[in-house]
Enzyme design. Structure first.
Site, mmCIF file in Angstrom:
data_model
loop_
_atom_site.group_PDB
_atom_site.id
_atom_site.type_symbol
_atom_site.label_atom_id
_atom_site.label_comp_id
_atom_site.label_asym_id
_atom_site.label_seq_id
_atom_site.Cartn_x
_atom_site.Cartn_y
_atom_site.Cartn_z
ATOM 1 N N GLU A 1 58.397 46.084 15.002
ATOM 2 C CA GLU A 1 58.291 46.088 16.465
ATOM 3 C C GLU A 1 59.004 47.332 17.000
ATOM 4 O O GLU A 1 59.477 48.177 16.224
ATOM 5 C CB GLU A 1 58.896 44.813 17.075
ATOM 6 C CG GLU A 1 58.025 43.582 16.863
ATOM 7 C CD GLU A 1 58.287 42.442 17.830
ATOM 8 O OE1 GLU A 1 59.120 42.610 18.744
ATOM 9 O OE2 GLU A 1 57.652 41.381 17.665
ATOM 10 N N HIS B 1 54.604 27.501 29.246
ATOM 11 C CA HIS B 1 55.261 28.808 29.176
ATOM 12 C C HIS B 1 54.369 29.931 29.689
ATOM 13 O O HIS B 1 54.645 31.108 29.484
ATOM 14 C CB HIS B 1 55.738 29.095 27.748
ATOM 15 C CG HIS B 1 57.085 28.516 27.487
ATOM 16 N ND1 HIS B 1 57.307 27.524 26.567
ATOM 17 C CD2 HIS B 1 58.276 28.769 28.056
ATOM 18 C CE1 HIS B 1 58.590 27.202 26.590
ATOM 19 N NE2 HIS B 1 59.197 27.945 27.485
ATOM 20 N N ASP C 1 57.363 35.993 18.917
ATOM 21 C CA ASP C 1 58.800 36.292 18.902
ATOM 22 C C ASP C 1 59.627 35.044 19.198
ATOM 23 O O ASP C 1 60.779 34.938 18.787
ATOM 24 C CB ASP C 1 59.141 37.321 19.994
ATOM 25 C CG ASP C 1 58.611 38.697 19.652
ATOM 26 O OD1 ASP C 1 58.069 38.872 18.548
ATOM 27 O OD2 ASP C 1 58.750 39.604 20.497
HETATM 28 P P1 FAD Z 1 50.830 26.612 28.077
HETATM 29 O O1 FAD Z 1 51.444 27.609 28.968
HETATM 30 O O2 FAD Z 1 51.153 25.208 28.320
HETATM 31 O O3 FAD Z 1 49.237 26.796 28.066
HETATM 32 C C1 FAD Z 1 48.639 28.077 27.990
HETATM 33 C C2 FAD Z 1 47.114 27.949 28.141
HETATM 34 O O4 FAD Z 1 46.604 27.297 26.993
HETATM 35 C C3 FAD Z 1 46.671 27.127 29.341
HETATM 36 O O5 FAD Z 1 45.456 27.653 29.821
HETATM 37 C C4 FAD Z 1 46.469 25.752 28.757
HETATM 38 O O6 FAD Z 1 45.552 24.978 29.500
HETATM 39 C C5 FAD Z 1 45.966 26.081 27.358
HETATM 40 N N1 FAD Z 1 46.334 25.088 26.358
HETATM 41 C C6 FAD Z 1 47.542 24.537 26.126
HETATM 42 N N2 FAD Z 1 47.480 23.687 25.093
HETATM 43 C C7 FAD Z 1 46.201 23.712 24.658
HETATM 44 C C8 FAD Z 1 45.492 23.062 23.617
HETATM 45 N N3 FAD Z 1 46.085 22.190 22.814
HETATM 46 N N4 FAD Z 1 44.174 23.341 23.461
HETATM 47 C C9 FAD Z 1 43.537 24.227 24.268
HETATM 48 N N5 FAD Z 1 44.158 24.857 25.280
HETATM 49 C C10 FAD Z 1 45.467 24.610 25.463
HETATM 50 N N6 FAD Z 1 53.110 35.198 23.199
HETATM 51 C C11 FAD Z 1 52.841 35.939 22.118
HETATM 52 O O7 FAD Z 1 51.684 36.079 21.737
HETATM 53 N N7 FAD Z 1 53.859 36.556 21.430
HETATM 54 C C12 FAD Z 1 55.158 36.419 21.760
HETATM 55 O O8 FAD Z 1 56.028 36.953 21.116
HETATM 56 C C13 FAD Z 1 55.467 35.617 22.889
HETATM 57 N N8 FAD Z 1 56.746 35.445 23.262
HETATM 58 C C14 FAD Z 1 57.033 34.647 24.333
HETATM 59 C C15 FAD Z 1 58.362 34.458 24.693
HETATM 60 C C16 FAD Z 1 58.678 33.645 25.747
HETATM 61 C C17 FAD Z 1 60.109 33.434 26.115
HETATM 62 C C18 FAD Z 1 57.637 33.031 26.502
HETATM 63 C C19 FAD Z 1 57.947 32.156 27.664
HETATM 64 C C20 FAD Z 1 56.304 33.228 26.167
HETATM 65 C C21 FAD Z 1 55.990 34.041 25.081
HETATM 66 N N9 FAD Z 1 54.667 34.270 24.702
HETATM 67 C C22 FAD Z 1 54.395 35.029 23.607
HETATM 68 C C23 FAD Z 1 53.554 33.772 25.531
HETATM 69 C C24 FAD Z 1 52.969 32.482 25.022
HETATM 70 O O9 FAD Z 1 52.157 32.715 23.890
HETATM 71 C C25 FAD Z 1 52.123 31.858 26.112
HETATM 72 O O10 FAD Z 1 52.943 31.541 27.200
HETATM 73 C C26 FAD Z 1 51.353 30.644 25.673
HETATM 74 O O11 FAD Z 1 50.694 30.167 26.814
HETATM 75 C C27 FAD Z 1 52.144 29.548 24.994
HETATM 76 O O12 FAD Z 1 52.814 28.727 25.848
HETATM 77 P P2 FAD Z 1 52.611 27.123 25.886
HETATM 78 O O13 FAD Z 1 52.501 26.546 24.549
HETATM 79 O O14 FAD Z 1 53.677 26.655 26.751
HETATM 80 O O15 FAD Z 1 51.160 26.988 26.566
#
Ligand code: FAD
Length: 522
Positions: free
Chosen positions: A281, A104, A171
């Protein structure tokens, strides 16, 4: 630093065999990965086919398209990931590795061009990671031990079975624990409980050397603080111990409209300075960000009234607060709320109240997601800009950005968020970076676009950053990715030296999370 592993005779034989099998077409093997990797137990869980590698080079942002990874690992245990990292670390030509949660990210942060992407969710599919285990302890504090691959929605469901829940959220709940803890994890509870990274007791982390280390504030604390907000640079989180509290059952959810920014922000700051609310918020409504966006919770019957207010004023500010309650407090909650909201200066008649379950509230964004998915509007480019703005500059930011820059694009693009946080709820020992003021605002410009028309929105983001620079507004970016080391050094400011030292300590060969482009370029 551990010595490089000498390539054994058996490896040489396997390497020759692998050349041979790949040349006769048994299993194509990417040149950039060592052939000896095929001799490890994990080989059968490494995919090198274009379907797998293409999937791993997509993310929610849909803005960057770097070269695909060479392979994707679908681990069936934490040991699988450890084998991969150890192998790379000990090899004479280490390759990069990125943990991928749900992908994400916005700009390739979970990608690893020519390296290996680890699909963390695979641990959930085979129930072979740390899972979700709840420990109820009313005296010392309850907690959940949660695999880094788990989603927050599953943590919510699992902990509620014990009458408990985490206190700090994002969120949107279809994000992984590893992904949000690598950033910060913020939402309307942050003013009260701090971000998610302030609510972790302990973690198991697989470092860039392939060592699985348990860390907390007291044990291996340098690694613990490095990893929280560490952008995946120091280790892969395989388990996090998350603080839990008794879960409320229901939520009073109130939205109030303002036509004046200073009144709106004054009320926001007043509400975070007093005890009593569980969430706060704020958002903007304007022609290109109407109240019926995917993040909105107004009922359609309320749109016309709000829309005519927008037509009259150009911009409307919406303050959103929540108070939790349960059977014991159900008869006093309204009175308490009245007391808390006494003296606020929202527009008379423009206050909207809802009464929903805790799950419906915390999972509120999901229905918007389903709606957009049904229309094919979810998997589109997302040129988002997330900033932390110091309180002292928020009024200038309103005039320059909200009033002047944002309205310039008249297509409907997405929600715009603005709400305050308190610096002392963040632990400065973590890797997360925030402005140097007691109160700062988070601003989310959450644009969506069509497949080919995201560039004007990107240009607008650049205009916002330029404006801040010119006006001397010392913003910090959140969820962003810089592309030069100099920009990263500026971002981290006084924390850069520590960040760099921690990298040398925990991932000296710079294997992990190359997509952030801090120590690696793509
Ligand atoms: P990824 O995108 O897969 O990874 C993000 C990063 O973390 C990469 O660098 C990856 O290598 C690393 N990573 C992944 N897993 C691990 C692990 N187990 N150990 C160490 N590193 C790791 N963020 C907020 O703070 N508040 C919000 O309200 C919020 N709302 C969102 C709403 C939507 C619709 C979206 C798409 C995103 C939102 N986000 C929000 C952002 C979100 O926190 C980030 O996109 C975050 O990266 C989480 O996504 P993911 O789990 O898919 O991680």
């Amino acid at each position: 630093m551990a010595k490089s592993c000498p390539i054994s005779t058996s490896f040489i034989i396997i390497s020759v065999l692998s050349h041979f099998t790949s040349s006769i077409g048994l299993r194509p093997w990417p040149d950039v990965l060592p052939y000896e990797l095929q001799s490890l137990d994990i080989a059968s869980r490494l995919r090198v086919d274009p379907d797998a590698t293409r999937m791993a080079s997509r993310d929610f942002g849909r803005l960057v398209h770097p070269p695909n990874p060479a392979a994707v690992l679908y681990p069936s245990s934490i040991e699988d990931i450890a084998s991969l990292v150890k192998f790379s670390y000990n090899h004479s030509s280490p390759f990069s590795i990125a943990a991928r949660g749900q992908g994400h990210s916005l700009r390739g942060q979970a990608m690893a061009s020519h390296g290996v992407v680890v699909e963390m969710r695979s641990l959930n599919n085979c129930s072979c990671g740390s899972g979700i285990r709840v420990t109820k302890n009313p005296i010392w504090g309850s907690y959940a031990d949660v695999g880094g691959e788990q989603e927050w929605i599953d943590v919510l469901q699992a902990t509620l079975k014990h009458g408990l829940a985490p206190v700090s959220w994002t969120d949107y709940l279809y994000l992984t624990i590893g992904g949000t803890l690598s950033n910060a994890g913020i939402s309307g509870q942050t003013f009260r409980h701090g971000p998610q990274i302030s609510n972790v007791y302990e973690m198991d982390v697989l470092t860039g050397k392939g060592e699985l280390v348990t860390c907390s504030k007291d044990t291996n604390s340098e690694l613990f603080f490095a990893v929280l907000g560490g952008l995946g640079q120091f280790g892969i989180i395989t388990r996090a111990r998350i603080a839990l509290e008794p879960a409320p059952k229901r939520v009073k959810w109130i939205q109030m409209l303002y036509d004046d920014f200073s009144t709106f922000s004054r009320d926001q700051e007043h509400l975070i300075s007093i005890n009593g609310l569980d969430y706060l918020e704020g958002s903007l409504f304007m022609q290109n960000s109407p109240p019926n966006s995917w993040r909105s919770s107004f009922s359609p019957s309320e749109y016309p009234r709000i829309s005519s207010l927008i037509s009259k004023n150009g911009i409307i500010y919406c303050l959103e607060v929540v108070k939790y309650y349960d059977e014991l407090t159900s008869h006093t909650v309204d009175e308490e709320l009245q007391e808390l909201l006494k003296g606020l200066n929202f527009l008379p008649g423009f206050v909207f109240t809802k009464d929903v379950s805790l799950v419906d509230f915390l999972n509120r964004v999901h229905s918007g997601e389903l709606n957009l998915r049904a229309k094919g509007l979810w998997d589109v480019p997302h040129p988002w800009l997330n900033l932390f703005v110091p309180r002292s500059s928020i009024s200038d930011f309103n005039s320059g950005v909200f009033r002047d820059i944002l309205p310039k694009i008249n297509q409907t693009t997405g929600p715009f968020l603005v709400y305050p946080m308190i610096r002392n709820k963040w632990d400065d020992r973590t890797s997360a970076v925030i402005p140097d003021e007691d109160i700062f605002y988070t601003v989310g410009v959450l644009h969506s676009s069509g497949a080919d028309d995201w560039e004007p929105l990107e240009n607008q983001n650049k205009e916002i950053l330029k404006f801040c620079d010119k006006a001397g507004i010392k913003i910090k970016r959140y969820l962003s990715r810089y592309t030069t080391k100099e920009d990263w050094m500026n971002h981290f400011g006084p924390k850069w030296r520590t960040f760099e030292d921690r990298k040398a300590q925990f991932d000296p060969k710079m294997i992990l999370s190359p997509g952030q482009q801090i120590f690696n370029s793509v």
